[in-house]
Design an enzyme around this catalytic site. Sequence first.
Site, PDB file in Angstrom:
ATOM      1  N   ASP A   1       1.016  -1.207  -0.251  1.00 15.53           N
ATOM      2  CA  ASP A   1       0.445  -0.604   0.216  1.00 15.53           C
ATOM      3  C   ASP A   1       0.984   1.152   0.295  1.00 15.53           C
ATOM      4  OD1 ASP A   1      -2.661  -1.469   0.295  1.00 15.53           O
ATOM      5  OD2 ASP A   1      -2.580  -1.361   2.266  1.00 15.53           O
TER       6      ASP A   1
ATOM      7  N   ASP B   1      -4.804  -3.074   4.768  1.00 14.01           N
ATOM      8  CA  ASP B   1      -5.346  -2.811   6.533  1.00 14.01           C
ATOM      9  C   ASP B   1      -6.398  -2.628   6.274  1.00 14.01           C
ATOM     10  OD1 ASP B   1      -5.713  -0.562   4.537  1.00 14.01           O
ATOM     11  OD2 ASP B   1      -4.450   0.813   5.455  1.00 14.01           O
TER      12      ASP B   1
ATOM     13  N   ASP C   1      -9.272  -6.243   2.630  1.00 17.83           N
ATOM     14  CA  ASP C   1      -8.413  -6.405   1.547  1.00 17.83           C
ATOM     15  C   ASP C   1      -8.020  -7.868   2.373  1.00 17.83           C
ATOM     16  OD1 ASP C   1      -6.870  -4.282   0.803  1.00 17.83           O
ATOM     17  OD2 ASP C   1      -6.302  -3.120   2.265  1.00 17.83           O
TER      18      ASP C   1
END
Length: 1087
Positions: A487, A794, A798
């Site tokens: 990310d 997070d 996901d």
Amino acid sequence: MDMASPNRYVRHRDEEIGNGGEGQNSDEICVSDDAFDIPSKNAPIERLRRWRQAALVLNASRRFRYTLDLKKEEEKEQIRRKIRAHAQVIRAAFLFKEAAESKAPGIPGTVPALPGGGYGIGVEQLTAMTRDHDLSALQQYGGVKGLSSLLKTNLEKGIVGDDDAELLRRRNAFGANTYPQKKGRSFFVFLWEACQDLTLIILIIASVISLVLGIKTEGLKEGWYDGGSIAFAVILVILVTAISDYKQSLQFQSLNEEKRNIHLEVIRGGRRVEISIFDIVVGDLVPLKIGDQVPADGILISGHSLAVDESSLTGESKIAHKDLKTPFLMSGCKVADGYGIMLVTAVGINTEWGLLMASISEDSGEETPLQVRLNGVATLIGIVGLSIAALVLVVLIVRFFTGHTKNPNGSVQFVKGHTSVKDAINGAVKILTVAVTIVVVAVPEGLPLAVTLTLAYSMRKMMADKALVRRLSACETMGSATTICSDKTGTLTLNQMTVVEAYVGGIKLTSPDDGQELPSSVYSLLYESIAQNTTGNVYEPEDGGLVEVTGSPTEKAILSWAVKLGMKFDDTRSKTSILNVVPFNSEKKRGGVAVHVAGSEVHVHWKGAAEIVLASCTSWLDSNGVPQEMTPNQMDAFKKSIEDMAEASLRCVAIAYRLYEMEYVPKEEERDSWALPESDLILLGIVGIKDPCRPGVRDAVALCTDAGVKVRMVTGDNIQTAKAIAFECGILHSDQEATEPTIIEGKVFRAYSEKTREEIAEKISVMGRSSPNDKLLLVQALRKKGHVVAVTGDGTNDAPALHEADIGLAMGIQGTEVAKESSDIIILDDNFASVVKVVRWGRSVYANIQKFIQFQLTVNVAALVINVVSAVSSGEVPLNAVELLWVNLIMDTLGALALATEPPTDHLMKRRPVGRRDPLVTNIMWRNLIVQALYQVTILVILNFGGKSLLHLNNETRQHADKVKNTFIFNTFVFCQLFNEFNARKPDEMNVFKGVTKNHLFMGIVGITLVLQILIIEFLGKFFSTVRLNWQLWLVSIGIALLSWPLAVAGKLIPVPKTPLGEYCRRCLRKPRIERQGDGSRRSSRS
């Protein structure tokens, strides 16, 4: 021979993939004929059962201690079913009762007698009401408002006066949010398990027989030495083994405690504070949002679109929607959608979750692929060792009973018809003892446990490096990672967001914090949108202290900006009432709220990704607060502003609203299914949020690249913002690179066919505006191309990608509980540099195990060869049972402690990723092993057969000369192992002493071994059947061992082929296959 996985793998899509990413055929790997080859994730029970049955094990309770207890796992599942069934029966009975009462409305309800003790309700009533989902009981207590009064909780501010005394009173009255756990095993359990080794039991029995016969023959003073020394050596092995295992167990216990310690927010005294889940008390107010775990049983006070996944309790993957009609929330469930605030009514053992956890609280083990492969290696070595031990036993027994074995004084030990039964038994017992001791040395029971040791050590050290390991095998798999899909926000960047640029009323604010540039009507609408369309909160202390802003980093940035402009959060929220909420959705990249302003006026506010919200706007609010039509030119101007901010690495968020009429709003009970209107919006403003790159992230990315691990950025942000950050981080290096498909949007990638996605996946470096499903598709495509994929995540959405990846890395600060539960490792500081440290540790685990294997195999080969050669040729063995047990202790427990706890070095990050199917014993290791073993065997054989003349012992008596010779052989052999321990530290480096002084445990173990060896030779001769050596023989002994160092350096100059030795062996062993040709003739080929 490849001692790891002798059979070719054939790929299945549902299992793990990869061999370092080099030249991997996409049709290859993953269902193997090798019993000792299991997937790193989600291994089927049958595969786990199969390798256990194939393993050669001498001490099952110790060997399988850290593996999954299949029987207990079945028992746990049965307990889960019983508790779930119990809960469902209670609820069904309650629903039946409620239905009956609804048909007979005249019967008045009675409130149970209320207890004293400072609160208006007792723990029994609360527990019964929550467990039974008894809505009528809740109404009898006066609903949520009445219940909060009984619990002395303010529904706005939570527990008032949250001092320690008040919290303690609540814990005493209603219990703590903990559940009883079974105590960890005591030291004596480990001691008992260490005693259960079959070979050690045989040695104890042999020592007892030897002790009895020795005392009977030679008297107590002299006769107890032979049997006593074996018993003492066995006890020492048991003690050292038990202490080592016990310390590992304590480390695992502390790590398990850390896993259970979830941190969350509660409202106390009007402010949100972060506490441990164990500190929650009845009466607490807990804000819940998507991805959170419900920390205790409770009742919903307020919320919007709240949906809860109750599968962890009910066993059914059904989402339950919660509102004021169905307000009961159960501990352990996950928030699937929406948000709300919960009043805690039951904690700990008074909840169904607590009851379930208390019933199955003992942590079960988990085998890792490397651990299972080492069981295969141990089994193979063990079979060879057992065969050799059997050969030695047969040879020695035959020689003994045929009169070919002589005493030290030259007399024959056994003469038929003359030797007493007692002497014959004593001689046979000594031979059996030697054979069994060879088995102890030959079967490396400690080899699979060395993995556990190095994993326990690595996990403890990784905690210091801000990584919490949830699944043991992830440590190993991380060493094989070929790509990391990371990310952007909070991982590559600091997650410290501030609004640095703002367009409001169609103009760019000169200073983004100046609230005087525009009329109050514009700011009023802006404040209303920001205050109501948020999951964050602003706490303004009554004494005028510092304002506290809570929420996600983006929410905090926008709320803080509005506060600086002049927004009064609570006042703004009190002016309008919320009708319905659409929480921010990572697929749609926006979230909305409908608020009732006054009369029939309704405002629908939207906030989200700038270009997506802008595309829904047909008007914009000018600087006078008057809506203007969105012309193509104005649209282009706003798009240009967004692009300019994105190119400056800013995250762009647009805020818009539209007018609506109250008459079109559905009734309250139908609002949950109401889709808020999201077209014809009026643009209020666009803000640019700065989130700077983390310091050191560029170096970390470069380190990964040098290590053969490609870093890919997968972000939900604008493609231009992602591109700018990628340049800052070193993921992209030139504008020529920044073209499709190297940089791609999620929607473009998802639109491709599966085959095309696989073809371009390896080229992708940056994916912008990606949804969680895009991340999942990228992971799947990379794995099919043979990559070992690590993914950071997070959010709740996901979870599928984290689960699908070879290693799922959840963020500890911003990560939701759902993401953390789906992950393998939690990065506690959300920092990409910590991810790189995990890669180093993963490689270190593999490297340390290889060092230990090289060391142990060298000892195995040398000890076995010298004993077999001596037994077959002369009927005697130079290394007796007690000496072999001491060697076993050095190479097994102490060797594992010394070598399996080496810290990672920078050298590890200069290699390519460890291929998951790479042989455990590499060609480099074979070279080192053969060089050292050949040297040791040659020296020992020469000393065994020519030692008397070489050591100038020809003038001594035969008995004394043999004892000096055998003592010298033993001493030289032990010193060879000590010096070879240094060689094993660096299998592929010339300087084996690099960083050795930093490893205090290694130096300590070498020092202890050295001191004990001196004590054995000089003072414990009676026990070990040795004699004291003069200083010249000590120097010669050390000198011979010292030669292993220059020999190791010379050996490393010998080139090794790239093709693994095991591959050569397989090619030679492949059977010719007869194939018929078209003309009917036959030809031979190799299968």
